[in-house]
Write a protein that holds these residues in place. Structure first.
Motif, PDB file in Angstrom:
ATOM      1  N   GLN A  30       0.181  -1.765  -2.065  1.00 57.92           N
ATOM      2  CA  GLN A  30      -1.190  -2.104  -2.440  1.00 57.92           C
ATOM      3  C   GLN A  30      -1.981  -0.848  -2.789  1.00 57.92           C
ATOM      4  N   ARG A  31      -1.726   0.201  -2.027  1.00 63.03           N
ATOM      5  CA  ARG A  31      -2.441   1.448  -2.256  1.00 63.03           C
ATOM      6  C   ARG A  31      -1.992   2.092  -3.563  1.00 63.03           C
ATOM      7  N   LYS A  82       1.865   8.015   1.287  1.00 64.50           N
ATOM      8  CA  LYS A  82       1.241   9.166   1.956  1.00 64.50           C
ATOM      9  C   LYS A  82       2.269   9.821   2.863  1.00 64.50           C
TER      10      LYS A  82
END
Lengths: 338, 389
Positions: A31-32, A36
């Motif tokens: 979704q992002r 990270k």
């Protein structure tokens, strides 16, 4: 100061929210739109920015491989440089999705901190570096020495164990960042610099006069370094684990970034066909596209390529040793792709 | 609170309309809401920790720490517990803070008085000091002392020798260390007796004519001298000696410690100087002139007339500076001085991974230290307050 802010923020997240942490990581990452990844603040060969400002290194390439697995694009990853002290809180609080920061796999970290170690991406061991002019030949002669180390590492615990076992005394000077530690050693604040041996070779290059320093023969600990994820998301754990195995397995199967595309079409080896998604449902079971392993190898290369690119070549010239494939006398071994 | 106090006499209507009751209920509701929010956050944190499989609780404090610390005021080894490591860090913080506060106060008062000196040169230097030091961030000053001043010193083999008993190198300042021998306890006791006697003598001679100090001095020195004559000098010295790597014996002031104390006390002194100047200037000029007119020597004018009145203005903001200095000592983590933040909120946090517990304890400790200093200063302030008759 900014670092301290980030740290408090992470702590606050831990206290306040449950959303970022509990949800399935894969969905959150998709979704992002990017991964990270927590890496070290600068350790040659593992994670360090190059002259173009891009992150390079073994730990970095693992995260690129993971991004290629999830998105089919090794570029969809953002790196967060973390000090040894900050790394665990950053992963616990969801600041990063994966920590790939030359972190030693230990029992207590695996069981008490709420993490799962994905595997071993580099077999290392702790060593000592001293100035040549001290005339020290063995670590057993270091009684009474002042030792520079990094705060919050297994290194700090291992020297304590080693000196206690051998009935010797030492004075620890511990810094938060490895750059500060090396600078202090270089300036003569300490007689000895200790860290993992790969780190010793990497940091020696940065010293004012690398030839004036010698790395002692003793290896005082086992340091299996590898990526780790938060506990409680089996799917994400599996993806991270099998991404690492794909890198190792690809080398064993002779798949390289150059030939993998063609191998998918032409190979008759059933294991290669299963790995690259020509048959079977390897990707589907992980919630990934069928060609995910192909993308990983095509964009990042196999383990051997990554090793050669970051550690094997100049200036570090680290030998494969324990990090060679099991078929070549090393410890690198991937379970079968079946 | 004052605003919620009832206005006028309570009415005889139903108790719900009593302003006092309403105010009380409002306060209770607010308190409940705050406590509820805290409990919710606390519960949520515990919940999250449990879900992620992170160990929680304070049991880790009794587990062995397994790492070494260079500067320790109490007995500590790698087998000591995390709780012991916490104490080591706490004492190191208190040590730096206490020494910093004393040095900053002395220097601050001297410079504050110098700021008002009739001598333009002294005034100018004091002014330059204050403006230079208080306008450069403290962290940079710590770095300056640590990296620029202390680090380039020569190594232990080329150490700068001070009469062959003290040595200055990039490993720190090595000093001879006193080693108490038999009878040292007697000497301490005799010294204490001497101080008490001196105080009594000083009080006794206060109203008498003639010189006071020879009597006081005699009272102070006689008991220790008697002990030394009786049992001999009960103190030996351990002088630092160069061994293969470092100096051994004696005691070491590490560069980290020296840099931190210097930076903290010089920085805070510049603020204290301004507070002292403001305090001195708050005393009306008439007081000074009156004292001079009574032929009081200028030395005594400052000590007996101006300073006591200025102290009432000085003490409250001075408390602030003491609190700042104590809290600023946590910057030690930047230069590897093993203070509470570096040892406990750094290494211990990382080895145990129990961030919530460790940070909570650390914050509670700083709060406790600050409240203790504030309480002490409040007590001193009350003593200094103007007694109106």
């Amino acid at each position: 100061m900014a670092k301290r802010c980030a740290f408090s923020l992470a702590l606050l997240t831990l206290l306040g929210s449950s959303v970022a942490v509990a949800g399935p990581t894969l969905d959150a990452v998709k979704q992002r739109g990017y991964l990270k990844c927590g890496v070290s603040q600068g350790l040659a060969g593992f994670s360090t920015p190059n002259q173009q400002g891009e992150w390079t290194g073994l730990d970095v390439d693992y995260c690129r491989a993971l991004a290629a697995a999830v998105f089919g694009d090794a570029g969809k990853v953002r790196f967060t440089p973390l000090s040894a002290k900050e790394r665990f809180t950053a992963l616990q609080s969801g600041e990063v999705d994966i920590l790939s920061r030359n972190t030693t796999w230990t029992a207590s970290r695996d069981t008490e901190l709420g993490f799962d170690f994905v595997g071993v991406s580099f077999y290392d061991g702790q060593g000592f570096m001293v100035r040549k002019d001290l005339g020290v030949k063995s670590a057993r002669e270091l009684d009474g020495a002042t030792i520079c180390a990094n705060a919050g590492t297994t290194t700090e615990l291992n020297i304590a164990d080693y000196f206690r076992t051998h009935g010797m005394k030492y004075r620890p000077v511990v810094f938060e960042k490895s750059d500060e530690t090396v600078a202090a050693y270089d300036a003569g604040r300490c007689d000895v610099y200790t860290t993992d041996r790969s780190g010793l070779y990497a940091q020696r290059v940065k010293l004012k006069n690398p030839d004036a320093h010698v790395i002692l023969p003793e290896v005082i600990s086992k340091e299996p370094l590898g990526p780790l994820v938060r506990q409680g998301d089996p799917q994400w754990f599996d993806i991270a684990k099998w991404t690492l195995y794909v890198l190792i397995g690809a080398e064993e199967l002779g798949l390289t970034s150059a030939n993998v595309e063609q191998q998918r079409k032409s190979s008759q080896n059933p294991e290669v066909r299963r790995l690259l998604g020509a048959e079977g449902s390897f990707g589907q079971a992980l919630g990934l596209p069928a060609d995910w392993a192909l993308q990983v190898v095509r964009q990042v290369g196999n383990y051997g390529e990554i090793f050669q690119r970051n550690l094997g070549g100049l200036p570090l010239n680290i030998e494969r040793g324990q990090n060679a494939l099991w078929t070549q006398g090393g410890l690198m071994y991937a379970p079968p792709f079946r | 609170m004052a605003a919620l106090d009832p206005i006028g006499p309570p009415r005889r209507a139903s108790s719900w309309r009593s302003p006092r009751l309403r105010a009380w209920l409002l306060q209770a509701a607010l308190l409940a809401a705050v406590l509820g929010a805290v409990a919710l956050m606390f519960g949520n944190a515990l919940d999250n920790l449990a879900r992620q499989g992170i160990a929680s609780g304070f049991g880790f404090l009794s587990q062995p720490a397994g790492f070494g610390i260079e500067t320790t005021l109490i007995e500590y080894s790698e087998t000591s517990s995390y709780g012991r490591a916490f104490l080591v860090g706490l004492l190191n913080t208190l040590l730096v803070s206490a020494i910093g506060i004393v040095l900053a106060t002395v220097l601050g008062f001297v410079i504050g008085v110098a700021r008002l000196s009739p001598n333009a040169l002294i005034r100018g230097w004091a002014y330059a000091y204050v403006e230079l030091i208080r306008n450069v961030p403290l962290l940079l000053q710590i770095f300056f002392w640590y990296f620029a001043v202390l680090r380039p010193l020569p190594g232990p083999r080329e150490a700068i020798s001070l009469f062959d008993v003290a040595f200055l190198s990039n490993r720190g300042l090595q000093l001879p260390k006193p080693l108490p021998e038999d009878g040292f306890g007697w000497l301490v006791a005799a010294l204490a007796l001497g101080v008490v006697a001196a105080l009594l003598v000083a009080r006794w001679r206060r109203d008498g004519a003639g010189r006071r100090w020879p009597w006081t001095l005699a009272a102070l020195l006689l008991p220790p001298a008697a002990v030394v004559l009786a049992v001999g000098w009960p103190l030996a010295w351990s002088v630092p000696e160069l061994s293969r790597f470092n100096f051994h014996g004696g005691m070491t002031l590490t560069p980290e410690f020296v840099a931190l104390v210097l930076a903290l006390s010089l920085y805070t002194a510049s603020f204290i100087a301004e507070i002292v100047r403001a305090g001195l200037q708050s005393v009306r000029r008439g007081q000074r002139e009156a004292a001079l007119a009574l032929a009081l020597p200028p030395r005594l004018v400052l000590r007996k007339v101006v300073l006591p009145q200025a102290m009432r203005v000085i003490v409250p903001p001075l408390t602030n500076q003491y609190l700042n200095l104590t809290k600023n000592s946590s910057l030690a983590a930047a230069i590897a001085y093993p203070d509470l933040v570096s040892v406990f909120a750094g290494t211990v946090l990382n080895q145990t991974g129990q961030a919530v517990e460790v940070i909570s304890i650390t914050m509670a400790v700083y709060l406790a230290i600050s409240l203790a200093i504030a309480a002490l200063m409040a007590w001193y302030n009350r003593r200094q307050a103007l007694v109106e008759r």
